[in-house]
Design an enzyme around this catalytic site. Structure first.
Site, mmCIF file in Angstrom:
data_model
loop_
_atom_site.group_PDB
_atom_site.id
_atom_site.type_symbol
_atom_site.label_atom_id
_atom_site.label_comp_id
_atom_site.label_asym_id
_atom_site.label_seq_id
_atom_site.Cartn_x
_atom_site.Cartn_y
_atom_site.Cartn_z
ATOM 1 N N GLU A 1 65.344 34.975 90.390
ATOM 2 C CA GLU A 1 66.150 36.011 91.050
ATOM 3 C C GLU A 1 65.274 37.172 91.495
ATOM 4 O O GLU A 1 65.417 37.697 92.603
ATOM 5 C CB GLU A 1 67.228 36.535 90.086
ATOM 6 C CG GLU A 1 68.282 35.518 89.734
ATOM 7 C CD GLU A 1 69.365 36.101 88.831
ATOM 8 O OE1 GLU A 1 69.751 37.262 89.007
ATOM 9 O OE2 GLU A 1 69.832 35.374 87.939
ATOM 10 N N MET B 1 79.879 44.299 88.807
ATOM 11 C CA MET B 1 80.958 43.464 88.267
ATOM 12 C C MET B 1 82.359 43.887 88.724
ATOM 13 O O MET B 1 83.317 43.770 87.970
ATOM 14 C CB MET B 1 80.884 43.457 86.730
ATOM 15 C CG MET B 1 79.570 42.925 86.183
ATOM 16 S SD MET B 1 79.172 41.268 86.768
ATOM 17 C CE MET B 1 80.257 40.309 85.720
ATOM 18 N N ASP C 1 81.697 34.822 95.573
ATOM 19 C CA ASP C 1 80.571 33.885 95.492
ATOM 20 C C ASP C 1 80.565 32.865 96.628
ATOM 21 O O ASP C 1 80.206 31.695 96.454
ATOM 22 C CB ASP C 1 80.540 33.175 94.125
ATOM 23 C CG ASP C 1 80.332 34.171 92.986
ATOM 24 O OD1 ASP C 1 79.734 35.226 93.232
ATOM 25 O OD2 ASP C 1 80.769 33.892 91.865
ATOM 26 N N HIS D 1 73.548 35.632 93.041
ATOM 27 C CA HIS D 1 74.374 34.861 92.098
ATOM 28 C C HIS D 1 73.458 33.909 91.331
ATOM 29 O O HIS D 1 72.620 33.224 91.930
ATOM 30 C CB HIS D 1 75.432 34.070 92.875
ATOM 31 C CG HIS D 1 76.329 33.291 91.973
ATOM 32 N ND1 HIS D 1 77.307 33.886 91.202
ATOM 33 C CD2 HIS D 1 76.375 31.964 91.688
ATOM 34 C CE1 HIS D 1 77.922 32.962 90.485
ATOM 35 N NE2 HIS D 1 77.376 31.785 90.759
ATOM 36 N N GLY E 1 70.315 46.173 85.365
ATOM 37 C CA GLY E 1 69.669 46.407 86.648
ATOM 38 C C GLY E 1 68.263 45.840 86.807
ATOM 39 O O GLY E 1 67.422 46.434 87.478
ATOM 40 N N SER E 2 68.038 44.646 86.257
ATOM 41 C CA SER E 2 66.686 44.086 86.432
ATOM 42 C C SER E 2 66.457 43.630 87.881
ATOM 43 O O SER E 2 65.337 43.738 88.397
ATOM 44 C CB SER E 2 66.418 42.948 85.443
ATOM 45 O OG SER E 2 67.128 41.790 85.777
ATOM 46 N N ASN E 3 67.489 43.146 88.543
ATOM 47 C CA ASN E 3 67.326 42.801 89.971
ATOM 48 C C ASN E 3 67.120 44.062 90.802
ATOM 49 O O ASN E 3 66.304 44.077 91.731
ATOM 50 C CB ASN E 3 68.531 42.019 90.479
ATOM 51 C CG ASN E 3 68.419 40.551 90.130
ATOM 52 O OD1 ASN E 3 67.585 39.838 90.701
ATOM 53 N ND2 ASN E 3 69.214 40.107 89.176
HETATM 54 C C1 GRF Z 1 72.069 38.549 87.365
HETATM 55 O O1 GRF Z 1 71.935 37.327 86.710
HETATM 56 C C2 GRF Z 1 72.740 38.358 88.698
HETATM 57 O O2 GRF Z 1 72.442 37.150 89.297
HETATM 58 C C3 GRF Z 1 74.194 38.422 88.328
HETATM 59 O O3 GRF Z 1 74.273 39.386 87.307
HETATM 60 C C4 GRF Z 1 73.035 39.489 86.639
HETATM 61 C C5 GRF Z 1 72.603 40.909 86.724
HETATM 62 O O4 GRF Z 1 71.423 41.149 86.008
HETATM 63 N N1 GRF Z 1 74.982 38.700 89.493
HETATM 64 P P1 GRF Z 1 70.605 42.484 86.247
HETATM 65 O O5 GRF Z 1 71.566 43.647 85.960
HETATM 66 O O6 GRF Z 1 70.118 42.487 87.650
HETATM 67 O O7 GRF Z 1 69.502 42.437 85.246
#
Ligand code: GRF
Length: 218
Positions: A177, A93, A148, A112, A14-16
């Site tokens: 991102e 996912m 995608d 993505h 969950g870094s995004n």
């Molecule tokens: C990211 O690279 C995103 O682009 C892809 O999955 C990864 C998730 O990373 N869809 P995080 O869990 O947000 O760190």
């Protein structure tokens, strides 16, 4: 201005999601992250969200077996409970059915790790290196039933270096991102993104500066 209620759907670290939470701490940001949903009970991002006092829910797909409709009904129930306006997929996912996607048309975003439409699917950094591309990056897009695909909201690029490894490249793309996702969500939450003929117009302009990050001279 009333801030849009946003749910972030995750499956992992969950870094995004964390980047979106961080951006939304600014009271002037037009969206508020009010819910994080994971399809995996062990997703690390759940703890990060909880530490920030954000409501979390687990909708474990394994409990629904092959019944995708039931899984998505449970997801919808969680979103409805928190009166969600916009959903952001961030490393979520699970494929969502056309039924679900259509209910959230132009209110469902995904990030993505590639410059779509190049390198759809998994292992994008490995495939970018194998293909020898010189520019790589990340895309935030509206989700449509086809994986995608869907109108591009924002993109950010990095240069690919001769001595790049998958790990190094993925780290640089991840940095991009974390910048473009908050940017794209802001544009959508402010109602500045209009979809026309499968393309996003931002402020009525096809390619505004506000939706692109170009490589620094690195
Ligand atoms: C990211 O690279 C995103 O682009 C892809 O999955 C990864 C998730 O990373 N869809 P995080 O869990 O947000 O760190």
């Amino acid at each position: 201005m009333s801030r849009k209620h946003v749910a972030v759907l995750i499956s992992g670290r969950g870094s995004n999601m964390a980047a979106l939470i961080e951006a939304a701490k600014d009271k002037n940001y037009p969206a508020e992250i009010v819910l994080v949903v994971s399809n995996r009970p062990d997703a690390g991002g759940l703890l990060v969200a909880q530490a920030d006092g954000i409501a979390t829910e687990v909708v474990d797909h394994l409990k629904f077996g092959k019944d995708r409709a039931a899984f998505e009904r449970a997801l919808q129930a969680a979103l409805a409970k928190h009166r969600i306006d916009i959903v952001c997929l961030a490393g979520f996912m699970r494929l969502l059915t056309a039924d679900f996607v259509n209910q959230w048309q132009n209110r469902l975003l995904n990030i993505h790790p590639a410059l779509l439409p190049a390198f759809k699917g998994l292992d994008t950094h490995k495939r970018a290196l194998e293909a020898g591309v010189k520019i790589h990056g990340a895309t935030v897009h509206f989700v449509v039933a086809e994986m995608d695909s869907g109108p591009v909201i924002a993109q950010g690029a990095v240069s690919v270096r001769d001595d790049d490894t998958e790990a190094a490249l993925s780290l640089r793309v991840l940095g991009v991102e974390h910048r473009i996702y908050p940017l794209a969500l802001k544009l959508v939450a402010e109602g500045r993104v209009r979809v026309m003929d499968g393309r996003c117009l931002i402020d009525g302009v096809p390619v505004p500066d506000s939706a692109q990050l170009v490589p620094a001279a690195d």
